[in-house]
Design a protein around this motif. Structure first.
Motif, PDB file in Angstrom:
ATOM      1  N   PHE A 202       0.795  -1.409  -0.439  1.00 19.89           N
ATOM      2  CA  PHE A 202      -0.236  -0.098  -0.101  1.00 19.89           C
ATOM      3  C   PHE A 202       0.660   0.976   0.564  1.00 19.89           C
ATOM      4  O   PHE A 202       0.636   2.602  -0.491  1.00 19.89           O
ATOM      5  N   GLY A 203       1.833   1.549   0.240  1.00 17.82           N
ATOM      6  CA  GLY A 203       2.824   2.300   0.578  1.00 17.82           C
ATOM      7  C   GLY A 203       3.318   2.761  -0.530  1.00 17.82           C
ATOM      8  O   GLY A 203       4.067   3.479  -0.511  1.00 17.82           O
ATOM      9  N   GLU A 204       3.224   1.763  -1.568  1.00 23.31           N
ATOM     10  CA  GLU A 204       4.290   1.816  -2.642  1.00 23.31           C
ATOM     11  C   GLU A 204       2.478   2.279  -3.494  1.00 23.31           C
ATOM     12  O   GLU A 204       3.454   2.936  -5.028  1.00 23.31           O
ATOM     13  N   TYR A 220      -3.170  14.203  11.075  1.00 23.51           N
ATOM     14  CA  TYR A 220      -2.957  12.932  11.595  1.00 23.51           C
ATOM     15  C   TYR A 220      -1.431  12.247  10.833  1.00 23.51           C
ATOM     16  O   TYR A 220      -0.650  12.778   9.983  1.00 23.51           O
ATOM     17  N   ILE A 221      -0.510  11.310  11.750  1.00 28.07           N
ATOM     18  CA  ILE A 221       0.950  10.670  11.024  1.00 28.07           C
ATOM     19  C   ILE A 221       0.501   8.912  11.058  1.00 28.07           C
ATOM     20  O   ILE A 221      -0.219   8.344  11.106  1.00 28.07           O
ATOM     21  N   ILE A 222       1.377   8.826   9.703  1.00 35.89           N
ATOM     22  CA  ILE A 222       1.826   7.151   9.259  1.00 35.89           C
ATOM     23  C   ILE A 222       2.331   6.673  11.079  1.00 35.89           C
ATOM     24  O   ILE A 222       3.781   7.305  11.410  1.00 35.89           O
ATOM     25  N   ARG A 223       1.844   5.898  11.852  1.00 35.18           N
ATOM     26  CA  ARG A 223       2.226   5.945  13.114  1.00 35.18           C
ATOM     27  C   ARG A 223       3.851   5.311  12.955  1.00 35.18           C
ATOM     28  O   ARG A 223       5.015   5.092  14.070  1.00 35.18           O
ATOM     29  N   TYR A 224       3.772   4.089  12.591  1.00 35.33           N
ATOM     30  CA  TYR A 224       5.451   3.329  12.391  1.00 35.33           C
ATOM     31  C   TYR A 224       5.518   3.538  11.074  1.00 35.33           C
ATOM     32  O   TYR A 224       5.318   2.319   9.997  1.00 35.33           O
ATOM     33  N   PRO A 225       6.703   4.552  10.816  1.00 35.44           N
ATOM     34  CA  PRO A 225       7.278   4.520   8.943  1.00 35.44           C
ATOM     35  C   PRO A 225       8.031   3.329   9.108  1.00 35.44           C
ATOM     36  O   PRO A 225       9.193   3.091   9.569  1.00 35.44           O
ATOM     37  N   LYS A 226       9.027   3.494   7.875  1.00 39.16           N
ATOM     38  CA  LYS A 226       9.957   2.398   7.859  1.00 39.16           C
ATOM     39  C   LYS A 226      11.268   3.516   8.167  1.00 39.16           C
ATOM     40  O   LYS A 226      11.220   4.229   7.891  1.00 39.16           O
ATOM     41  N   GLY A 227      12.258   2.698   8.388  1.00 39.17           N
ATOM     42  CA  GLY A 227      13.427   2.449   8.778  1.00 39.17           C
ATOM     43  C   GLY A 227      13.789   2.521  10.268  1.00 39.17           C
ATOM     44  O   GLY A 227      14.358   3.578  11.085  1.00 39.17           O
ATOM     45  N   LYS A 228      12.490   3.561  11.292  1.00 37.55           N
ATOM     46  CA  LYS A 228      12.513   3.847  12.090  1.00 37.55           C
ATOM     47  C   LYS A 228      11.774   2.697  13.377  1.00 37.55           C
ATOM     48  O   LYS A 228      11.094   2.356  14.659  1.00 37.55           O
ATOM     49  N   LYS A 233       9.552  -0.373  17.693  1.00 34.71           N
ATOM     50  CA  LYS A 233       9.539  -2.038  17.286  1.00 34.71           C
ATOM     51  C   LYS A 233       8.253  -2.645  16.846  1.00 34.71           C
ATOM     52  O   LYS A 233       7.850  -3.469  17.841  1.00 34.71           O
ATOM     53  N   TYR A 234       8.176  -1.657  16.228  1.00 32.47           N
ATOM     54  CA  TYR A 234       6.590  -2.389  15.028  1.00 32.47           C
ATOM     55  C   TYR A 234       7.442  -2.533  13.514  1.00 32.47           C
ATOM     56  O   TYR A 234       7.917  -1.126  13.369  1.00 32.47           O
ATOM     57  N   GLN A 235       7.035  -3.299  12.884  1.00 33.60           N
ATOM     58  CA  GLN A 235       7.149  -3.459  11.684  1.00 33.60           C
ATOM     59  C   GLN A 235       6.590  -2.063  10.872  1.00 33.60           C
ATOM     60  O   GLN A 235       5.556  -1.580  11.674  1.00 33.60           O
ATOM     61  N   GLU A 254       7.313  17.551   9.550  1.00 29.23           N
ATOM     62  CA  GLU A 254       8.401  18.332   9.293  1.00 29.23           C
ATOM     63  C   GLU A 254       9.735  17.484   9.350  1.00 29.23           C
ATOM     64  O   GLU A 254      10.655  17.762   8.762  1.00 29.23           O
ATOM     65  N   ASN A 255       9.497  16.732  10.668  1.00 33.54           N
ATOM     66  CA  ASN A 255      10.914  16.256  11.429  1.00 33.54           C
ATOM     67  C   ASN A 255      11.391  14.652  11.255  1.00 33.54           C
ATOM     68  O   ASN A 255      12.130  14.491  12.143  1.00 33.54           O
ATOM     69  N   GLN A 256      10.653  14.105  10.040  1.00 34.54           N
ATOM     70  CA  GLN A 256      10.923  12.976  10.263  1.00 34.54           C
ATOM     71  C   GLN A 256      10.687  12.569  11.909  1.00 34.54           C
ATOM     72  O   GLN A 256      11.734  11.354  11.903  1.00 34.54           O
ATOM     73  N   LEU A 257       9.940  12.272  12.822  1.00 34.27           N
ATOM     74  CA  LEU A 257       9.960  11.550  13.949  1.00 34.27           C
ATOM     75  C   LEU A 257       8.682  10.971  13.964  1.00 34.27           C
ATOM     76  O   LEU A 257       7.633  10.565  13.446  1.00 34.27           O
TER      77      LEU A 257
END
Length: 269
Positions: A202-204, A220-228, A233-235, A254-257
């Motif tokens: 879905f992300g693609e 809203y935020i993407i709660r479990y982003p790639k690389g984090k 602690k989740y995929q 904006e801060n990619q947190l």
């Protein structure tokens, strides 16, 4: 002789007065120095506060209030819209949001009236605005799963453990009490382009990319982003979005947190 004695006494008296004067002066100087140090410290503290990015100043009410019970950190203010729910902090098992409502958006399971259709009122309204904006841009999103009761999450985790094992299950499904879905502030979304499934693909997609770029505009935020993954602690879950309000969402985006990193940076005021 008497004259010399008198002269000597006068000299001693003068010297004694001078010494007392010097001592009084030193005490006064010390008091003034101490006062100046206090004022300097206060001014420096005020300057630090004024120099801090206001985006990273957060009212105390938005921080978790925790009570340790049998080794678990139980959240005492679960209605907090910025509540941090993860593997460290857990919701009370009996917590049910008192303002659950059905957002007026399409769901992948049609019109069935199920608990997973519900969200907290503020999050539901923001979701309607997000979906409407997406639709205007030719992006068609569908809700899959929003609110989940404690007992349902417990069942989901047990099923995941039985099929994948405890360690792998813990990366994909939260234990009961540790799921954001219980807050009523999160929802999994999908699109027709991935056959309404919950998948990393879905992300693609056009829909997934639009969501990642614009969700923050609606709180809203993407709660479990790639690389984090090491932090959350989740995929990676491009389908799972969490409502935190526009102000926090903008800063996080904006801060990619992650939400965890956000709370490491913000200062309580």
């Amino acid at each position: 002789m008497n004259k010399w004695i008198i002269t000597f006494v006068i000299i001693l008296f003068i010297l004694s007065g001078c010494q007392q004067g010097i001592e009084k002066k030193n005490v006064h100087e010390q008091e003034q120095t101490s006062k100046n140090d206090i004022e300097k410290t206060a001014n420096e503290s005020q300057q630090v506060t004024e120099q801090m990015d206001p985006n990273f100043l957060l009212e105390a009410q938005y921080f978790n209030e925790i009570k340790m019970v049998n080794g678990e950190a139980i959240i005492q203010n679960p209605d907090n819209v910025l509540v941090l729910v993860n593997k460290e902090f857990t919701l009370p098992s009996d917590y049910i949001p008192n303002d659950l409502t059905i957002p007026n958006v399409p769901f992948s399971f049609g019109d069935l009236d199920l608990p997973k259709r519900y969200m907290r009122k503020e999050a539901a309204k923001a979701l309607e605005q997000l979906f409407a904006a997406a639709s205007k841009n030719g992006i068609h999103l569908y809700g899959v799963s929003a609110y989940r009761p404690y007992e349902h999450q417990q069942s989901l985790f047990s099923q995941e453990v039985s099929t994948k094992g405890k360690e792998e299950a813990a990366l994909a499904v939260a234990k009961a009490g540790h799921s954001e879905h219980q807050t009523g502030l999160s929802i999994d979304v999908t699109s027709e382009s991935v056959q309404f499934q919950i998948t990393e693909k879905f992300g693609e997609t056009i829909e997934g990319k639009w969501l990642a770029e614009h969700a923050h505009e609606f709180g809203y935020i993407i709660r479990y982003p790639k690389g984090k993954e090491q932090i959350t602690k989740y995929q990676y879950e491009p389908w799972h979005i969490r409502y935190v309000g526009k102000k926090a969402a903008k800063v996080i985006y904006e801060n990619q947190l992650t939400l965890e990193e956000y709370f490491e940076k913000v200062k309580k005021i």
